[in-house]
Design an enzyme around this catalytic site. Structure first.
Site, PDB file in Angstrom:
ATOM      1  N   CYS A 113      46.249   1.361  65.070  1.00  0.00           N
ATOM      2  CA  CYS A 113      46.964   0.087  65.075  1.00  0.00           C
ATOM      3  C   CYS A 113      46.246  -1.008  64.290  1.00  0.00           C
ATOM      4  O   CYS A 113      46.844  -2.036  63.961  1.00  0.00           O
ATOM      5  CB  CYS A 113      47.208  -0.371  66.503  1.00  0.00           C
ATOM      6  N   HIS A 246      49.248  -7.872  65.824  1.00  0.00           N
ATOM      7  CA  HIS A 246      49.711  -6.521  66.118  1.00  0.00           C
ATOM      8  C   HIS A 246      50.627  -6.589  67.325  1.00  0.00           C
ATOM      9  O   HIS A 246      50.302  -7.194  68.342  1.00  0.00           O
ATOM     10  CB  HIS A 246      48.511  -5.606  66.395  1.00  0.00           C
ATOM     11  N   ASN A 276      55.705  -0.934  69.724  1.00  0.00           N
ATOM     12  CA  ASN A 276      54.419  -0.839  69.031  1.00  0.00           C
ATOM     13  C   ASN A 276      54.560   0.168  67.890  1.00  0.00           C
ATOM     14  O   ASN A 276      54.637   1.382  68.122  1.00  0.00           O
ATOM     15  CB  ASN A 276      53.346  -0.386  70.020  1.00  0.00           C
TER      16      ASN A 276
END
Length: 319
Positions: A113, A246, A276
């Site tokens: 990520c 993020h 996500n």
């Protein structure tokens, strides 16, 4: 001084959108349970015939069009992904081929990520050292391929997508400062431990996550990373126009903003619609902020993200 400046952005989301109610039909969960804990309502899911490189190419083409450039003007391609098309070659070389160009440098970055942060800082270094002039930086993921759909602690969180930026050498301020860090001692909090050996998949090929552990570490680390970048750049939180974080969890995002003394009205939030999307989440949010007219030229942006490893980073830039 030479800067790496964003010339264009682009994104791509698969057509299929899986809602919380859809998930409640296949796993023991509910819209209320997911929304309360994560802020997620939908997540895009790639079609069976869509590979990570396919998502990346569309996002790249849109970024190039936004920059008013042809693909053959690019001299470096960096793809941030934890879900490559294959073990090798790098997905970046596959993207290069699908864009119809050859000869430029192309490689992948794997920091899960935090991958887009790592790719962006790497691209910045190439431009500042005159090793590249026009760079295509892409975050692209098909995380739905590594989800155990019977595990409600992970399958409700992730989606698929791709975001891209074109960076170019400029005398005008662009990327002002970036900082990357990692600590491998936390690897057991978030991992996919499988390996290919002897023609077999050895180990669990699905995401394993200690949710509370990840949450606690992320809240503490992201706030510190953001503070460090601002301090080292000689910038204050009051000078930030937008945080582009993020998109993992609305509560984590809110906690980081609160720690910096920045209201949620200055945060680009897409987690509710995207889930996500790992390395794709920051460039997707960035493109959404620009397309919606909220982010405009001359504004100061703070990008920050954290991923398995743990690896994390933050970047201060002027759009």
């Amino acid at each position: 001084m030479q800067y790496a400046k964003i010339l264009g952005t682009g994104s791509y989301l698969p057509a299929k959108r899986l809602s919380n109610d859809d998930l409640a039909q296949i796993v023991d969960t509910s819209d209320e349970w997911i929304t309360t804990r994560t802020g997620i309502k939908f997540r895009p899911i790639a079609a069976e015939n869509e590979k990570t490189s396919d998502l990346a190419v569309v996002a790249a083409q849109r970024a190039l069009a936004d920059a008013g450039m042809n693909a053959d003007e690019i001299d470096l391609i960096i793809v941030a992904t934890a879900t490559p098309d294959m073990q090798f070659p790098a997905t970046a070389t596959i993207v290069q081929h699908k864009l119809g160009i050859a000869g430029c440098t192309a490689f992948d970055v794997q920091a899960v990520c935090a991958g887009f942060m790592y790719a962006l800082v790497t691209a910045n270094a190439y431009i500042k050292s005159n090793m590249a002039r026009k760079v295509l930086v892409i975050g692209a993921e098909t995380f739905s391929r590594i989800l155990d759909w019977s595990d409600r602690t992970t399958c409700v969180l992730f989606g698929d997508g791709a975001g891209a930026v074109v960076l170019g050498a400029s005398d005008e301020p662009g990327i002002i400062h970036g900082k990357l860090q990692a600590d491998g001692s936390y690897l057991d909090l978030l991992k996919v431990p499988a390996q290919i050996a002897g023609g077999q998949i050895c180990g669990n090929p699905y995401i394993e996550m200690d949710g509370p552990g990840v949450f606690k570490f992320a809240v503490k680390t992201l706030a510190k990373a953001a503070e460090d970048v601002l301090a080292e750049a000689g910038c204050t939180a009051e000078q930030i126009d937008w945080i582009v974080p993020h998109q993992a969890n609305k509560r984590i995002i809110g906690s980081t903003a609160k720690h910096l003394g920045i209201g949620m009205d200055k945060v680009i939030l897409t987690v509710q619609d995207h889930g996500n999307t790992s390395a794709a989440s920051i460039p997707l949010a960035l493109d959404e902020g620009i397309r919606s007219g909220r982010i405009v030229r001359g504004q100061n942006l703070l990008l920050e993200g954290i991923g398995g490893g743990f690896a994390w980073g933050a970047v201060l830039l002027r759009y």
